[in-house]
Design a protein around this motif. Structure first.
Motif, PDB file in Angstrom:
ATOM      1  N   THR A  34       0.832  -1.203   0.000  1.00  0.00           N
ATOM      2  CA  THR A  34       0.000   0.000   0.000  1.00  0.00           C
ATOM      3  C   THR A  34       0.867   1.252   0.000  1.00  0.00           C
ATOM      4  OG1 THR A  34      -1.716  -1.196   1.195  1.00  0.00           O
ATOM      5  CG2 THR A  34      -1.858   1.201   1.204  1.00  0.00           C
ATOM      6  N   ARG A  35       1.898   1.270   0.824  1.00  0.00           N
ATOM      7  CA  ARG A  35       2.805   2.422   0.849  1.00  0.00           C
ATOM      8  C   ARG A  35       3.471   2.624  -0.505  1.00  0.00           C
ATOM      9  NH1 ARG A  35       6.430   1.587   6.083  1.00  0.00           N
ATOM     10  NH2 ARG A  35       4.791   0.565   7.239  1.00  0.00           N
ATOM     11  N   THR A  36       3.924   1.526  -1.114  1.00  0.00           N
ATOM     12  CA  THR A  36       4.572   1.609  -2.428  1.00  0.00           C
ATOM     13  C   THR A  36       3.607   2.173  -3.461  1.00  0.00           C
ATOM     14  OG1 THR A  36       6.003  -0.258  -1.880  1.00  0.00           O
ATOM     15  CG2 THR A  36       5.769   0.288  -4.212  1.00  0.00           C
ATOM     16  N   ASN A  72       2.050   6.754  -6.921  1.00  0.00           N
ATOM     17  CA  ASN A  72       0.908   7.515  -7.438  1.00  0.00           C
ATOM     18  C   ASN A  72       0.663   8.754  -6.570  1.00  0.00           C
ATOM     19  OD1 ASN A  72      -0.319   5.574  -9.578  1.00  0.00           O
ATOM     20  ND2 ASN A  72       0.172   4.299  -7.812  1.00  0.00           N
ATOM     21  N   PRO A  73       1.666   9.643  -6.454  1.00  0.00           N
ATOM     22  CA  PRO A  73       1.539  10.777  -5.540  1.00  0.00           C
ATOM     23  C   PRO A  73       0.514  11.824  -5.963  1.00  0.00           C
ATOM     24  CG  PRO A  73       3.510  11.018  -6.854  1.00  0.00           C
ATOM     25  CD  PRO A  73       2.937   9.659  -7.172  1.00  0.00           C
ATOM     26  N   GLY A  74       0.066  11.799  -7.202  1.00  0.00           N
ATOM     27  CA  GLY A  74      -0.912  12.770  -7.663  1.00  0.00           C
ATOM     28  C   GLY A  74      -2.349  12.334  -7.448  1.00  0.00           C
ATOM     29  N   CYS A  75      -2.532  11.156  -6.910  1.00  0.00           N
ATOM     30  CA  CYS A  75      -3.875  10.615  -6.722  1.00  0.00           C
ATOM     31  C   CYS A  75      -4.593  11.356  -5.588  1.00  0.00           C
ATOM     32  CB  CYS A  75      -3.767   9.130  -6.398  1.00  0.00           C
ATOM     33  SG  CYS A  75      -5.326   8.300  -6.284  1.00  0.00           S
ATOM     34  N   LEU A  76      -5.782  11.860  -5.867  1.00  0.00           N
ATOM     35  CA  LEU A  76      -6.558  12.558  -4.851  1.00  0.00           C
ATOM     36  C   LEU A  76      -7.618  11.664  -4.219  1.00  0.00           C
ATOM     37  CD1 LEU A  76      -7.015  15.995  -6.619  1.00  0.00           C
ATOM     38  CD2 LEU A  76      -5.351  15.366  -4.876  1.00  0.00           C
ATOM     39  N   ARG A  85       3.474  13.334  -1.321  1.00  0.00           N
ATOM     40  CA  ARG A  85       4.447  13.922  -2.254  1.00  0.00           C
ATOM     41  C   ARG A  85       5.812  14.090  -1.585  1.00  0.00           C
ATOM     42  NH1 ARG A  85       3.165  15.604  -7.071  1.00  0.00           N
ATOM     43  NH2 ARG A  85       4.767  17.200  -7.120  1.00  0.00           N
ATOM     44  N   GLU A  86       5.838  14.502  -0.314  1.00  0.00           N
ATOM     45  CA  GLU A  86       7.110  14.626   0.414  1.00  0.00           C
ATOM     46  C   GLU A  86       7.783  13.261   0.559  1.00  0.00           C
ATOM     47  OE1 GLU A  86       6.218  16.469   4.154  1.00  0.00           O
ATOM     48  OE2 GLU A  86       5.524  18.316   3.201  1.00  0.00           O
ATOM     49  N   THR A 101      10.972   8.485  -5.915  1.00  0.00           N
ATOM     50  CA  THR A 101      10.031   8.068  -6.956  1.00  0.00           C
ATOM     51  C   THR A 101       9.550   9.238  -7.794  1.00  0.00           C
ATOM     52  OG1 THR A 101       8.165   8.154  -5.417  1.00  0.00           O
ATOM     53  CG2 THR A 101       9.237   6.038  -5.702  1.00  0.00           C
ATOM     54  N   ILE A 102       9.689  10.458  -7.282  1.00  0.00           N
ATOM     55  CA  ILE A 102       9.398  11.655  -8.069  1.00  0.00           C
ATOM     56  C   ILE A 102      10.493  12.671  -7.809  1.00  0.00           C
ATOM     57  CG2 ILE A 102       6.896  11.351  -8.057  1.00  0.00           C
ATOM     58  CD1 ILE A 102       6.768  13.649  -5.999  1.00  0.00           C
TER      59      ILE A 102
END
Length: 107
Positions: free
Chosen positions: A14-16, A21-25, A62-63, A70-71
């Motif tokens: 789940t963390r991965t 997918n940091p842009g997922c709202l 995102r942080e 990953t980003i």
């Protein structure tokens, strides 16, 4: 309850997924079910049972994603157009019956 409070309780998969997918709202239902199963608190969800990430949750992910590599967040002076791609350089015309010879080739 925030995702930051629940982060250590989430499984690795789940963390991965969240880091990739940091842009997922809004978290898809399969991932939302896993998050809710592991969480001790009540996370906000929509009528379909999908976890809705707050602005604080989104910033936290995102942080974490940036720290994990990953980003990459561009520097303040770096400007990039995301809807454009570099054009390939064509050095030679394609060969076929519809191609015309260049004036240099005719000599």
């Amino acid at each position: 309850m925030s995702l930051r409070d629940e982060w250590d309780r989430l499984d690795t998969e789940t963390r991965t997924w969240l880091l990739e997918n940091p842009g997922c709202l809004i978290v898809p239902s399969a991932m939302s079910a896993k998050i809710k199963k592991d969480a001790h608190g009540d996370l906000a969800s929509d009528p379909h049972g999908q976890v809705v990430l707050s602005r604080a949750d989104h910033d936290f992910i995102r942080e974490k994603a940036e720290a994990a590599g990953t980003i990459r967040v561009p520097a303040a002076d770096e400007y990039q157009f995301f809807d454009t791609a570099t054009l390939p350089v064509v050095r030679e015309a394609p060969h076929g019956r519809h191609t015309a010879a260049s004036p240099d080739e005719a000599l």
